[in-house]
Write a protein that holds these residues in place. Structure first.
Motif, PDB file in Angstrom:
ATOM      1  N   MET A   1       0.811  -1.222   0.000  1.00 23.99           N
ATOM      2  CA  MET A   1       0.000   0.000   0.000  1.00 23.99           C
ATOM      3  C   MET A   1       0.841   1.267   0.000  1.00 23.99           C
ATOM      4  O   MET A   1       0.433   2.290  -0.539  1.00 23.99           O
ATOM      5  N   THR A   2       2.023   1.190   0.605  1.00 28.38           N
ATOM      6  CA  THR A   2       2.824   2.405   0.763  1.00 28.38           C
ATOM      7  C   THR A   2       3.832   2.630  -0.357  1.00 28.38           C
ATOM      8  O   THR A   2       4.318   3.743  -0.542  1.00 28.38           O
TER       9      THR A   2
ATOM     10  N   GLU B   1      -9.429   6.258  -2.944  1.00 22.34           N
ATOM     11  CA  GLU B   1      -8.372   5.260  -2.813  1.00 22.34           C
ATOM     12  C   GLU B   1      -7.040   5.933  -2.507  1.00 22.34           C
ATOM     13  O   GLU B   1      -6.258   5.446  -1.688  1.00 22.34           O
TER      14      GLU B   1
ATOM     15  N   LYS C   1      -6.877   6.956   1.166  1.00 25.10           N
ATOM     16  CA  LYS C   1      -6.713   5.793   2.040  1.00 25.10           C
ATOM     17  C   LYS C   1      -5.282   5.256   1.985  1.00 25.10           C
ATOM     18  O   LYS C   1      -4.724   4.840   3.015  1.00 25.10           O
ATOM     19  N   LEU C   2      -4.689   5.286   0.811  1.00 23.52           N
ATOM     20  CA  LEU C   2      -3.296   4.862   0.698  1.00 23.52           C
ATOM     21  C   LEU C   2      -2.374   5.826   1.439  1.00 23.52           C
ATOM     22  O   LEU C   2      -1.374   5.405   2.033  1.00 23.52           O
ATOM     23  N   GLU C   3      -2.702   7.116   1.418  1.00 24.27           N
ATOM     24  CA  GLU C   3      -1.883   8.059   2.170  1.00 24.27           C
ATOM     25  C   GLU C   3      -1.998   7.786   3.661  1.00 24.27           C
ATOM     26  O   GLU C   3      -1.008   7.890   4.396  1.00 24.27           O
TER      27      GLU C   3
ATOM     28  N   ARG D   1       0.297   5.191   4.567  1.00 25.75           N
ATOM     29  CA  ARG D   1       1.658   5.730   4.711  1.00 25.75           C
ATOM     30  C   ARG D   1       1.823   6.462   6.040  1.00 25.75           C
ATOM     31  O   ARG D   1       2.903   6.412   6.645  1.00 25.75           O
TER      32      ARG D   1
ATOM     33  N   TYR E   1      -6.153  -2.014   8.387  1.00 21.89           N
ATOM     34  CA  TYR E   1      -4.753  -2.310   8.111  1.00 21.89           C
ATOM     35  C   TYR E   1      -4.202  -3.378   9.052  1.00 21.89           C
ATOM     36  O   TYR E   1      -3.088  -3.880   8.844  1.00 21.89           O
TER      37      TYR E   1
END
Length: 485
Positions: free
Chosen positions: A208-209, A411, A414-416, A419, A455
């Protein structure tokens, strides 16, 4: 001496200020315009008595408009088309006062560098450019870099640390752009900072990151291999007592250790903060300024005699505080800047309902190094802790709706947030524990049932233990070895 003569070290606002002062007239501006010594936009919003929703909306609209390389007329026209009335009012006030804000500095620098003669001058002056933390660049900042050092720039950074989308950073876009520019990519995947257990947690989020799979440089040197755990609690009070007890256990055995309690948002951390304040442990709040001696002395003297009701009822509360602190009589430029920031923080706390005595008690004397090196319990948010390091980290409030934030609906957002979680985890050296509560009262006292962050599905694939495993690790740990590692 040689480095000082040959190397210029600056941030983007410093570089932009240098360009503006030397070449403002190229774009028809006055180089003597008022330069920002504090956050004028936020200060002006507070002067007008705006609520937080209005402030955040106006600040965001201004930032987005000014990152597009537009001149003053074009910025105003864009804000008008977007019906950003708050931002438009701020922009007109700025022009009336003939000043620049922090968002204006890179904007005007980009406009100036569009002049080929000026850009050529800087390309001739700088033989090479090095950009640190490339993942935090906005497209505007990359355009500035390219006008000065395209093809001669070295970029350093980590996609997994890209957590400033709200400020305009676009890590994936920037990464693609610089990879097309640079002929050589060197990857560093060996960690000298964190234990194998911590690295396993960080690595579990890589899909994801976008981060590299990290390995420990000396895995056998970490006592017990380190700690990685997740713990569930009934409510934030139970969570807070456990977190403070965890810190106390460590500090009783290894007094020089630094424990970071990190949360995605400061409000969700409030229960832990309150328990920590009553613990008798050395506690440092990173969202409170640790002020230099001179600034702290002025602030404390002002707060002793401050009438909070009168200050908040005044036509301009910030001006009231500035006059109460005699800011106009402070000649030193750095002290003026520190004071301006401290007074803005003070007004925020007064508006939140804190008394002058409570604010007085929150002021610690020192400098930034106090936060960076002091043993004890450190309380901070995920973004504030970026780039820092603690011996142990407890990530509290890891519920769905906190991380990812309930406002993260796309999306990309959410990915941020994944991170952000990775950044919080990777602050730890020896061990990291992720905690969440299943019953949380909202501001109206209504109790809501919560689930842990989604997560956790990735984290559980790491070297991950539970509360019993944490207790077993702590009881068997070689604290002398941990203290000296």
């Amino acid at each position: 001496s040689v480095l000082r003569d040959c190397v210029s070290v600056t941030n983007f606002h410093g570089l932009s200020t240098r360009i503006f002062r030397a070449h403002a007239r190229v774009i028809g501006l006055d180089p003597e315009m008022e330069q920002p010594e504090s956050d004028w936009v936020r200060e002006q919003c507070l002067r007008w008595g705006w609520g937080w929703d209005q402030i955040i909306s106006a600040e965001g609209a201004l930032r987005r408009a000014k990152q597009q390389g537009l001149n003053d007329v074009e910025v105003e026209e864009l804000l008008r088309r977007r019906r950003a009335t708050g931002a438009l009012k701020l922009e007109r006030q700025r022009l009336t006062e003939n000043r620049l804000t922090y968002d204006d500095l890179p904007r005007v620098a980009e406009l100036i560098l569009a002049n080929d003669s000026v850009a050529s001058l800087y390309r001739s002056h700088f033989g090479a450019v090095i950009v640190d933390e490339f993942q935090d660049l906005t497209p505007q900042q990359l355009r500035i870099v390219n006008r000065i050092g395209l093809g001669r720039t070295t970029y350093a950074g980590d996609l997994a640390q890209g957590i400033y989308g709200f400020a305009g950073a676009q890590p994936a876009q920037i990464d693609a752009a610089i990879r097309s520019e640079c002929s050589t990519v060197i990857e560093f995947a060996e960690s000298h900072r964190s234990s194998p257990a911590v690295l396993s947690m960080v690595n579990s989020l890589n899909k994801m990151t976008g981060g590299l799979t990290l390995t420990s440089a000396r895995p056998d040197s970490w006592p017990g291999g380190g700690l990685a755990a997740g713990v569930r609690f009934n409510n934030p009070s139970e969570e807070g007592r456990w977190a403070v007890g965890f810190a106390r256990y460590i500090l009783d055995r290894a007094p020089q250790q630094r424990i970071g309690v990190i949360c995605r948002t400061a409000p969700r951390r409030e229960t832990v903060d309150a328990i920590a304040d009553q613990s008798g442990l050395p506690v440092y709040r990173w969202d409170d300024g640790v002020l230099d001696t001179e600034t702290a002395k002025i602030m404390k003297a002002m707060l002793v005699r401050l009438n909070a009701v009168e200050a908040l009822a005044s036509a301009d509360p910030l001006l009231y505080l500035r006059e109460s602190a005699a800011l106009g009589a402070v000649a030193d430029t750095d002290t003026r800047r520190f004071m301006a920031d401290a007074l803005l923080w003070c007004l925020d706390k007064l508006r939140d309902g804190m008394t002058p005595a409570q604010i007085h008690g929150r002021i610690k004397v020192g400098d930034q190094n106090t936060l960076l090196t002091a043993p004890g319990l450190h309380l901070l948010s995920g973004h504030v802790g970026k780039g820092q390091q603690f011996d142990w980290v407890i990530v509290v409030g890891a519920e769905d709706g906190v991380i990812p934030d309930w406002r993260s609906t796309t999306e990309a957002s959410k990915l941020e947030d994944a991170r952000v979680l990775s950044v919080m985890l990777s602050r730890a050296r020896h061990g990291v524990v992720v905690t969440f509560a299943v019953r949380i009262a909202d501001r109206y006292g209504r109790v809501r049932t919560k689930q842990g962050t989604p997560y956790f599905a990735q984290l559980r694939a790491a070297s991950f233990t539970d509360a019993a495993g944490v207790q077993a690790f702590m009881q068997s740990a070689d604290w002398d070895a941990i203290e000296t590692r």
